[in-house]
Motif scaffolding. Structure first.
Motif, PDB file in Angstrom:
ATOM      1  N   ASN A 230     -10.076   3.203  -1.790  1.00  0.00           N
ATOM      2  CA  ASN A 230     -10.883   2.020  -1.820  1.00  0.00           C
ATOM      3  C   ASN A 230     -10.342   1.148  -2.955  1.00  0.00           C
ATOM      4  N   GLY A 231     -10.276   1.682  -4.340  1.00  0.00           N
ATOM      5  CA  GLY A 231      -9.493   1.281  -5.436  1.00  0.00           C
ATOM      6  C   GLY A 231      -8.446   0.255  -5.056  1.00  0.00           C
ATOM      7  N   GLU A 232      -7.397   0.970  -4.096  1.00  0.00           N
ATOM      8  CA  GLU A 232      -6.276   0.312  -3.774  1.00  0.00           C
ATOM      9  C   GLU A 232      -6.438  -0.939  -2.776  1.00  0.00           C
ATOM     10  N   LEU A 233      -7.586  -0.822  -2.011  1.00  0.00           N
ATOM     11  CA  LEU A 233      -7.946  -2.045  -1.182  1.00  0.00           C
ATOM     12  C   LEU A 233      -8.339  -3.165  -2.099  1.00  0.00           C
TER      13      LEU A 233
ATOM     14  N   PHE B  77       0.925  -1.109  -0.126  1.00  0.00           N
ATOM     15  CA  PHE B  77       0.114  -0.093  -0.057  1.00  0.00           C
ATOM     16  C   PHE B  77       0.840   1.327  -0.111  1.00  0.00           C
ATOM     17  N   SER B  78       0.278   2.365  -0.536  1.00  0.00           N
ATOM     18  CA  SER B  78       1.001   3.553  -0.614  1.00  0.00           C
ATOM     19  C   SER B  78       0.570   4.181   0.696  1.00  0.00           C
ATOM     20  N   ASP B  79       1.019   5.405   1.041  1.00  0.00           N
ATOM     21  CA  ASP B  79       0.765   6.317   2.025  1.00  0.00           C
ATOM     22  C   ASP B  79       0.883   5.684   3.367  1.00  0.00           C
ATOM     23  N   LEU B  80       2.038   4.676   3.649  1.00  0.00           N
ATOM     24  CA  LEU B  80       2.211   4.007   4.984  1.00  0.00           C
ATOM     25  C   LEU B  80       3.322   4.651   5.729  1.00  0.00           C
ATOM     26  N   TRP B  81       3.915   5.567   5.358  1.00  0.00           N
ATOM     27  CA  TRP B  81       5.339   6.119   5.983  1.00  0.00           C
ATOM     28  C   TRP B  81       4.475   7.110   7.237  1.00  0.00           C
ATOM     29  N   GLN B  82       5.441   6.860   8.400  1.00  0.00           N
ATOM     30  CA  GLN B  82       4.812   7.476   9.533  1.00  0.00           C
ATOM     31  C   GLN B  82       5.998   8.402  10.001  1.00  0.00           C
ATOM     32  N   MET B  83       5.472   9.821  10.143  1.00  0.00           N
ATOM     33  CA  MET B  83       6.602  10.784  10.576  1.00  0.00           C
ATOM     34  C   MET B  83       6.841  10.586  11.980  1.00  0.00           C
ATOM     35  N   SER B  84       8.265  10.838  12.526  1.00  0.00           N
ATOM     36  CA  SER B  84       8.232  10.820  13.986  1.00  0.00           C
ATOM     37  C   SER B  84       8.927  12.248  14.278  1.00  0.00           C
ATOM     38  N   ALA B  85      10.468  12.288  14.356  1.00  0.00           N
ATOM     39  CA  ALA B  85      10.895  13.334  14.702  1.00  0.00           C
ATOM     40  C   ALA B  85      11.020  14.360  13.339  1.00  0.00           C
ATOM     41  N   ASN B  86      10.737  15.749  13.600  1.00  0.00           N
ATOM     42  CA  ASN B  86      10.669  16.366  12.361  1.00  0.00           C
ATOM     43  C   ASN B  86      11.072  17.978  12.723  1.00  0.00           C
ATOM     44  N   GLY B  87      11.578  18.670  11.627  1.00  0.00           N
ATOM     45  CA  GLY B  87      11.939  19.918  11.817  1.00  0.00           C
ATOM     46  C   GLY B  87      11.943  20.922  10.567  1.00  0.00           C
ATOM     47  N   ILE B  88      11.278  21.964  10.872  1.00  0.00           N
ATOM     48  CA  ILE B  88      11.199  22.819   9.351  1.00  0.00           C
ATOM     49  C   ILE B  88      11.350  24.091   9.778  1.00  0.00           C
ATOM     50  N   VAL B  89      11.698  25.208   8.704  1.00  0.00           N
ATOM     51  CA  VAL B  89      11.607  26.402   8.810  1.00  0.00           C
ATOM     52  C   VAL B  89      10.815  26.902   7.585  1.00  0.00           C
ATOM     53  N   GLY B  90      10.325  28.122   7.883  1.00  0.00           N
ATOM     54  CA  GLY B  90       9.538  28.734   6.917  1.00  0.00           C
ATOM     55  C   GLY B  90       9.114  30.081   7.209  1.00  0.00           C
ATOM     56  N   VAL B  91       8.215  30.745   6.069  1.00  0.00           N
ATOM     57  CA  VAL B  91       8.075  32.001   6.415  1.00  0.00           C
ATOM     58  C   VAL B  91       6.604  32.220   6.649  1.00  0.00           C
ATOM     59  N   ARG B  92       6.037  33.154   7.237  1.00  0.00           N
ATOM     60  CA  ARG B  92       4.731  33.343   7.728  1.00  0.00           C
ATOM     61  C   ARG B  92       4.227  34.710   7.134  1.00  0.00           C
ATOM     62  N   PHE B  93       3.415  34.503   6.329  1.00  0.00           N
ATOM     63  CA  PHE B  93       2.778  35.770   5.512  1.00  0.00           C
ATOM     64  C   PHE B  93       1.400  36.111   6.054  1.00  0.00           C
ATOM     65  N   GLN B  94       1.374  37.166   7.009  1.00  0.00           N
ATOM     66  CA  GLN B  94       0.231  37.542   7.997  1.00  0.00           C
ATOM     67  C   GLN B  94      -0.219  38.835   7.627  1.00  0.00           C
ATOM     68  N   PRO B  95      -0.762  39.268   6.211  1.00  0.00           N
ATOM     69  CA  PRO B  95      -1.164  40.543   5.888  1.00  0.00           C
ATOM     70  C   PRO B  95      -2.465  41.026   6.416  1.00  0.00           C
ATOM     71  N   ILE B  96      -3.211  40.171   7.023  1.00  0.00           N
ATOM     72  CA  ILE B  96      -4.695  40.265   7.306  1.00  0.00           C
ATOM     73  C   ILE B  96      -4.383  40.411   9.141  1.00  0.00           C
ATOM     74  N   TYR B  97      -4.982  41.694   9.624  1.00  0.00           N
ATOM     75  CA  TYR B  97      -5.155  41.883  10.825  1.00  0.00           C
ATOM     76  C   TYR B  97      -6.666  42.364  11.011  1.00  0.00           C
ATOM     77  N   GLY B  98      -7.172  41.824  11.881  1.00  0.00           N
ATOM     78  CA  GLY B  98      -8.677  42.216  12.363  1.00  0.00           C
ATOM     79  C   GLY B  98      -8.933  41.899  13.559  1.00  0.00           C
ATOM     80  N   LYS B  99     -10.516  42.277  13.749  1.00  0.00           N
ATOM     81  CA  LYS B  99     -11.114  41.837  15.036  1.00  0.00           C
ATOM     82  C   LYS B  99     -12.489  41.568  14.828  1.00  0.00           C
TER      83      LYS B  99
END
Lengths: 261, 371
Positions: free
Chosen positions: B173-176, A117-139
């Motif tokens: 479901n197709g994969e299953l 099956f695909s999509d079976l990898w499970q993440m454990s330790a992780n680290g990322i760096v990124g930018v945050r674009f925050q142009p909207i300020y409101g209340k």
């Protein structure tokens, strides 16, 4: 995966479209409040550091489930732009659906070749760096009296993580009608992450975060494995890596807190 | 679920700022009247309000020049009038919707009243793309529309409907099926084709925000709920590859109408008097029990299956009046195969009926026109 991408792009497009579309209608109001209404923000974050913590859980667990615990350090370069480093550990596991598939496949003796099956990898330790674009300020005016200030932001970045994978179909050691040991793998892989979220300001130094975040990483799995010859010494039994494994995307809802210095 | 957390976060944040701190007042107007200045939290305490009730403004009505009004004393006034502030400039005395314009403590001025009234107006919304975000065994993309009549400013009646022009079993479901010869229960993979729901919509709160440093926009948080009916179908033959490499499309069987209920939450961004953007998450709930396929129950399908096994056409089987035998007769132009191949597949679905309650959580992005 494509659905999640559409989700992200739709949300981003709406924010961008809205930004330009309301400009015309707000012109007359802008004459009244001029620039004061947006210049004098109650909670200013420009040139301020912040630290925080986040807990993320999977929005739609299919074969794997993740609970990701992160700490973060960020610097707000401007009111609308920040750089952030996040690191943490994800507690992950296979879902009950995966367990059902394992049990069902053990009873299927008429499938001599295994395509895992695909999509079976499970993440454990992780680290990322990124930018945050925050142009909207409101209340918002909550329950008529309670004012809540917020920022709406888009986050993009990347990093690396430690991953492990347990096959649903490649059983290395049969124990009666069950399986004593499945084929497992471990790898370090790059990660790309995007997020769209809110920061609600409770105080000048405190903010609560709510965001939808994706974690994307390379997938891989074995196909055409000779089921009869699988053993601990020869786990993939003539199989090969799938050529179109693609990318796995885990979408999570993150709840977090930030302390702004 | 996301809505639940959003509300929880808002409530938490809201409670944390609920204790205003009074500061020295400003002097308003030329008549010597005083009023408490905005709190340190910003403009949540209205600094100046006429003593007489303010009549409802019409949409787009010009702002009242509040700088000349005399404020009514409040309970906070005696405690604060002892500290005489420096004379305010004319700019500082100028009010916008009751908030001091050049007060540095004022962030984004609180929304005191909407610029555009919704009460008594119709709103037509088109959601060009409504996509399912929780598709484990199914995947839906659709186009929806909604007509809302705003009975009051924050309460309206609505009717919403549309169709899912793409509704199919998911790749999982197709994969299953392909890799482990297992699949989801028939009820769990029921597909939603169209629906019409009527109900109510409320806007419990609204707000505004600034984009960068320049423009302001107003939005409201909408909650809606309703009930109605919808059509469903189920996949019979999965998509497959032909010998020549082309794709033979999947076949489907109509599984009838279902009662449906929906709950939704989202944001409505007002763009002028006539237009608005909407971004909502809606959960459409329906019961799923597959008992009939194309109107044919288990006995009907057994009769057709028996006829086929006896070398007779399905049309020779004795079936009930609701059973549409023609849907299993002849050749499917899309697949090029006999439709009767679907009979054993349909029988497999209804022979051991399964039931489930399905939640179709979708992201709805739309544009509204108000009139």
């Amino acid at each position: 995966m494509s659905v999640r991408n559409v989700f992200q792009m739709t949300a981003l497009s709406l924010v961008m479209l809205a930004g330009s579309a309301w400009a015309q209608s707000a012109e007359d109001e802008a004459e009244l409040v001029e620039r004061v209404a947006v210049r004098n923000r109650l909670y200013m974050v420009e040139r301020r550091w912040e630290v925080g913590g986040n807990v993320g859980f999977t929005l739609l667990p299919r074969l794997t489930d993740h609970y990701n615990f992160n700490v973060s350090v960020g610097y707000n370069v401007a009111e609308w732009f920040a750089v952030e480093l996040r690191a943490g550990y994800a507690y992950s596991r296979q879902t009950s659906l995966a367990d059902q598939v394992k049990e069902a496949f053990l009873q299927q003796m008429n499938l001599p070749r295994i395509n895992d099956f695909s999509d079976l990898w499970q993440m454990s330790a992780n680290g990322i760096v990124g930018v945050r674009f925050q142009p909207i300020y409101g209340k918002i005016n909550l329950l008529a009296e309670l004012p809540v200030h917020f920022q709406l932001y888009f986050w993009a970045g990347g990093g690396a993580g430690l991953f492990n994978r347990e096959s649903l179909l490649i059983c290395l050691q049969r124990t009666g009608s069950g399986c004593g040991q499945y084929y497992t793998e471990t790898k370090v892989s790059p990660i790309v992450s995007f997020a769209l979220g809110f920061r609600f300001f409770a105080h000048e130094k405190h903010a609560v975060r709510l965001e939808a975040r994706s974690w994307s990483f390379l997938d891989s799995y074995f196909v055409n494995v000779d089921r009869a010859n699988v053993s601990a010494a020869n786990p993939t039994a003539g199989g090969m890596q799938s050529r179109d494994a693609g990318i796995t995307t885990v979408t999570q809802i993150d709840l977090g807190y930030s302390f702004v210095f | 679920m996301r809505t639940t957390f959003l509300l929880a976060a808002l409530l938490f944040a809201g409670q944390s700022v609920a204790a205003p701190v009074l500061v020295a007042p400003l002097v308003f107007g030329q008549t010597g009247g005083t009023a408490p200045a905005s709190s340190s939290d910003d403009d949540e305490d209205e600094p100046a309000k006429p003593a007489t009730p303010t009549p409802d403004k019409k949409p787009d009505a010009p702002a009242t020049p509040a700088a000349t009004t005399t404020t009514a004393p409040t309970s906070a006034t005696p405690a604060t009038t002892t500290a005489t502030p420096p004379p305010a400039s004319s700019d500082q005395m100028r009010l916008v919707n009751g908030a001091p314009l050049f007060n540095p403590n004022v962030g984004v001025h609180i929304v005191e009243q909407k610029r555009f009234s919704d009460s008594g107006r119709f709103e037509v919304t088109l959601y060009p793309v409504a996509l399912q975000v929780n598709g484990k065994f199914t995947q839906h993309f659709g186009t929806m529309g909604q007509l809302t009549y705003h009975l009051q400013e924050n309460f309206g009646l609505m009717i919403t409907g549309g169709g899912n022009w793409f509704n199919s079993e998911s790749s999982l479901n197709g994969e299953l099926v392909e890799k482990a010869r297992v699949e989801a229960q028939a009820a769990s993979s029921l597909l939603w084709t169209w629906g019409v729901l009527g109900g109510v919509e409320v806007t419990p709160f609204y707000g505004k925000f600034a984009f960068f440093e320049g423009t302001l926009a107003q939005f409201s948080f909408v909650l809606n709920g309703g009930a109605g009916i919808g059509g469903t179908r189920h996949q019979l033959k999965p998509e497959s590859a032909r010998m020549d490499g082309t794709i033979s499309p999947a076949t489907y069987g109509d599984t009838g109408y279902r009662f449906m209920a929906g709950l939704g939450a989202g944001f409505r961004l007002q763009l002028g008097q006539r237009f608005a953007f909407r971004l909502e998450v809606r959960d459409v709930v329906y019961t799923a029990r597959v008992e009939r396929v194309n109107g044919c129950g288990v006995e009907d399908l057994r009769a057709m299956d028996t006829a086929l096994r006896g070398g007779r056409p399905v049309s020779s089987a004795m079936v009930g009046g609701s059973c549409r035998v023609d849907t299993f007769d002849g050749t499917d132009p899309d697949t090029g195969q006999r439709r009767s191949n679907d009979v054993p597949l349909a029988l497999g679905l209804v022979r051991n009926p399964s039931s489930d309650v399905l939640n179709n959580i979708g992201l709805y992005a739309g544009v509204s026109f108000l009139f």
